[in-house]
Design a protein around this motif. Structure first.
Motif, mmCIF file in Angstrom:
data_model
loop_
_atom_site.group_PDB
_atom_site.id
_atom_site.type_symbol
_atom_site.label_atom_id
_atom_site.label_comp_id
_atom_site.label_asym_id
_atom_site.label_seq_id
_atom_site.Cartn_x
_atom_site.Cartn_y
_atom_site.Cartn_z
ATOM 1 N N MET A 114 15.563 -0.415 -14.127
ATOM 2 C CA MET A 114 14.160 -0.212 -13.753
ATOM 3 C C MET A 114 13.371 0.404 -14.906
ATOM 4 N N LEU A 115 13.962 1.362 -15.609
ATOM 5 C CA LEU A 115 13.283 1.976 -16.750
ATOM 6 C C LEU A 115 13.091 0.966 -17.878
ATOM 7 N N GLU A 116 14.106 0.180 -18.166
ATOM 8 C CA GLU A 116 14.030 -0.812 -19.246
ATOM 9 C C GLU A 116 13.009 -1.910 -18.943
ATOM 10 N N ASP A 117 12.952 -2.345 -17.707
ATOM 11 C CA ASP A 117 12.099 -3.470 -17.322
ATOM 12 C C ASP A 117 10.737 -3.041 -16.794
ATOM 13 N N SER A 118 10.389 -1.763 -16.958
ATOM 14 C CA SER A 118 9.124 -1.254 -16.425
ATOM 15 C C SER A 118 7.935 -1.922 -17.108
ATOM 16 N N ILE A 119 6.798 -1.834 -16.437
ATOM 17 C CA ILE A 119 5.557 -2.414 -16.956
ATOM 18 C C ILE A 119 4.470 -1.343 -16.967
ATOM 19 N N ASP A 120 3.394 -1.647 -17.669
ATOM 20 C CA ASP A 120 2.257 -0.735 -17.735
ATOM 21 C C ASP A 120 1.319 -0.987 -16.555
ATOM 22 N N PHE A 121 0.873 0.088 -15.918
ATOM 23 C CA PHE A 121 -0.146 0.010 -14.868
ATOM 24 C C PHE A 121 -1.132 1.145 -15.105
ATOM 25 N N ASN A 122 -2.346 0.798 -15.515
ATOM 26 C CA ASN A 122 -3.392 1.792 -15.791
ATOM 27 C C ASN A 122 -2.941 2.872 -16.774
ATOM 28 N N GLY A 123 -2.083 2.504 -17.714
ATOM 29 C CA GLY A 123 -1.635 3.448 -18.722
ATOM 30 C C GLY A 123 -0.363 4.199 -18.369
ATOM 31 N N TYR A 124 0.241 3.878 -17.240
ATOM 32 C CA TYR A 124 1.441 4.570 -16.793
ATOM 33 C C TYR A 124 2.553 3.555 -16.554
ATOM 34 N N ARG A 125 3.801 4.020 -16.623
ATOM 35 C CA ARG A 125 4.947 3.146 -16.454
ATOM 36 C C ARG A 125 5.318 3.043 -14.974
ATOM 37 N N VAL A 126 5.495 1.817 -14.511
ATOM 38 C CA VAL A 126 5.858 1.535 -13.122
ATOM 39 C C VAL A 126 6.903 0.422 -13.104
ATOM 40 N N PRO A 127 7.602 0.242 -11.994
ATOM 41 C CA PRO A 127 8.573 -0.848 -11.923
ATOM 42 C C PRO A 127 7.875 -2.203 -11.936
ATOM 43 N N ASN A 128 8.561 -3.217 -12.481
ATOM 44 C CA ASN A 128 8.008 -4.569 -12.365
ATOM 45 C C ASN A 128 8.039 -4.972 -10.889
ATOM 46 N N ASN A 129 7.391 -6.068 -10.533
ATOM 47 C CA ASN A 129 7.244 -6.448 -9.125
ATOM 48 C C ASN A 129 8.581 -6.586 -8.395
ATOM 49 N N GLU A 130 9.552 -7.221 -9.042
ATOM 50 C CA GLU A 130 10.854 -7.419 -8.382
ATOM 51 C C GLU A 130 11.579 -6.084 -8.176
ATOM 52 N N ASP A 131 11.583 -5.237 -9.198
ATOM 53 C CA ASP A 131 12.231 -3.932 -9.061
ATOM 54 C C ASP A 131 11.495 -3.048 -8.059
ATOM 55 N N TYR A 132 10.178 -3.168 -8.021
ATOM 56 C CA TYR A 132 9.403 -2.382 -7.055
ATOM 57 C C TYR A 132 9.804 -2.765 -5.636
ATOM 58 N N LEU A 133 9.836 -4.054 -5.358
ATOM 59 C CA LEU A 133 10.221 -4.515 -4.022
ATOM 60 C C LEU A 133 11.640 -4.062 -3.687
ATOM 61 N N ASN A 134 12.593 -4.350 -4.559
ATOM 62 C CA ASN A 134 13.992 -4.029 -4.266
ATOM 63 C C ASN A 134 14.225 -2.528 -4.133
ATOM 64 N N SER A 135 13.644 -1.737 -5.019
ATOM 65 C CA SER A 135 13.847 -0.289 -4.937
ATOM 66 C C SER A 135 13.118 0.298 -3.732
ATOM 67 N N PHE A 136 11.996 -0.315 -3.338
ATOM 68 C CA PHE A 136 11.283 0.170 -2.163
ATOM 69 C C PHE A 136 12.094 -0.098 -0.890
ATOM 70 N N ILE A 137 12.672 -1.293 -0.805
ATOM 71 C CA ILE A 137 13.522 -1.615 0.348
ATOM 72 C C ILE A 137 14.716 -0.661 0.391
ATOM 73 N N TYR A 138 15.346 -0.448 -0.756
ATOM 74 C CA TYR A 138 16.469 0.482 -0.851
ATOM 75 C C TYR A 138 16.038 1.874 -0.371
ATOM 76 N N HIS A 139 14.898 2.326 -0.860
ATOM 77 C CA HIS A 139 14.370 3.630 -0.460
ATOM 78 C C HIS A 139 14.187 3.708 1.060
ATOM 79 N N CYS A 140 13.589 2.682 1.634
ATOM 80 C CA CYS A 140 13.348 2.669 3.077
ATOM 81 C C CYS A 140 14.642 2.714 3.877
ATOM 82 N N LEU A 141 15.590 1.884 3.488
ATOM 83 C CA LEU A 141 16.826 1.771 4.259
ATOM 84 C C LEU A 141 17.792 2.928 4.035
#
Length: 179
Positions: A114-141
């Motif tokens: 997730m850190l390696e594949d991160s992207i820029d969002f408004n000047g800050y580092r965030v997960p790319n779309n696929e990692d965001y979805l997968n890590s969010f599902i993981y977080h929820c479950l």
């Protein structure tokens, strides 16, 4: 009279004593100032979720959830400890413990990816779309579990009727970004 009975004490150091992931930052610095500080270190971090309103902050009543590379954890922790306030921050590192069970928040492999594949969002580092979805599902479950309000096929388990977010809607919205 009385006899002298020597007393011995053993002092143990609790390895969990400094292990915390709950921090805060003062409102003068705010999330924006803290994230700018992280940017200046040149080290890897990501805002894990609910970052769509940055730099103004996360969701109302929420906190800032971040993942940092191991080399940044102490530095970022020291910054937050020196600047406490009312804006809540949960910070996790790649291999550091996230709770008293002393296990990382995500598997170290997933965190590094997730850190390696991160992207820029408004000047800050965030997960790319696929990692965001997968890590969010993981977080929820795995982190939220039944408190997420996500339905289960097990009738003997009681899910929360009042989750702190609409996690299913968020998953659906994130899923649509992958198409």
């Amino acid at each position: 009279v009385g006899s002298f009975i020597p007393s011995y004490f053993i002092l143990y150091t609790n390895p969990n004593a400094r292990t915390t992931y709950h921090y805060s930052v003062n409102s003068q610095i705010g999330y924006k100032g803290f994230l700018n500080y992280l940017n200046k270190t040149g080290k890897k971090y990501i805002v894990l979720r609910f970052f769509e309103n940055l730099p103004l902050g996360g969701r109302v009543g929420g906190d800032l959830d971040i993942l940092v590379e191991d080399d940044l954890e102490k530095e970022a922790s020291d910054f937050l400890m020196q600047n406490p306030g009312t804006e809540m921050v949960d910070m996790y590192s790649v291999s550091g413990p996230s709770d008293a069970a002393r296990i990382p928040y995500y598997t170290p492999f997933l965190s590094r990816k997730m850190l390696e594949d991160s992207i820029d969002f408004n000047g800050y580092r965030v997960p790319n779309n696929e990692d965001y979805l997968n890590s969010f599902i993981y977080h929820c479950l795995y982190h939220k579990g039944l408190s997420s309000g996500i339905p289960t096929c097990y009738s003997d388990l009681k899910i929360s009727n009042n989750p702190d977010n609409d996690y299913m809607l968020k998953i659906k919205n994130l899923s649509s970004l992958r198409q």
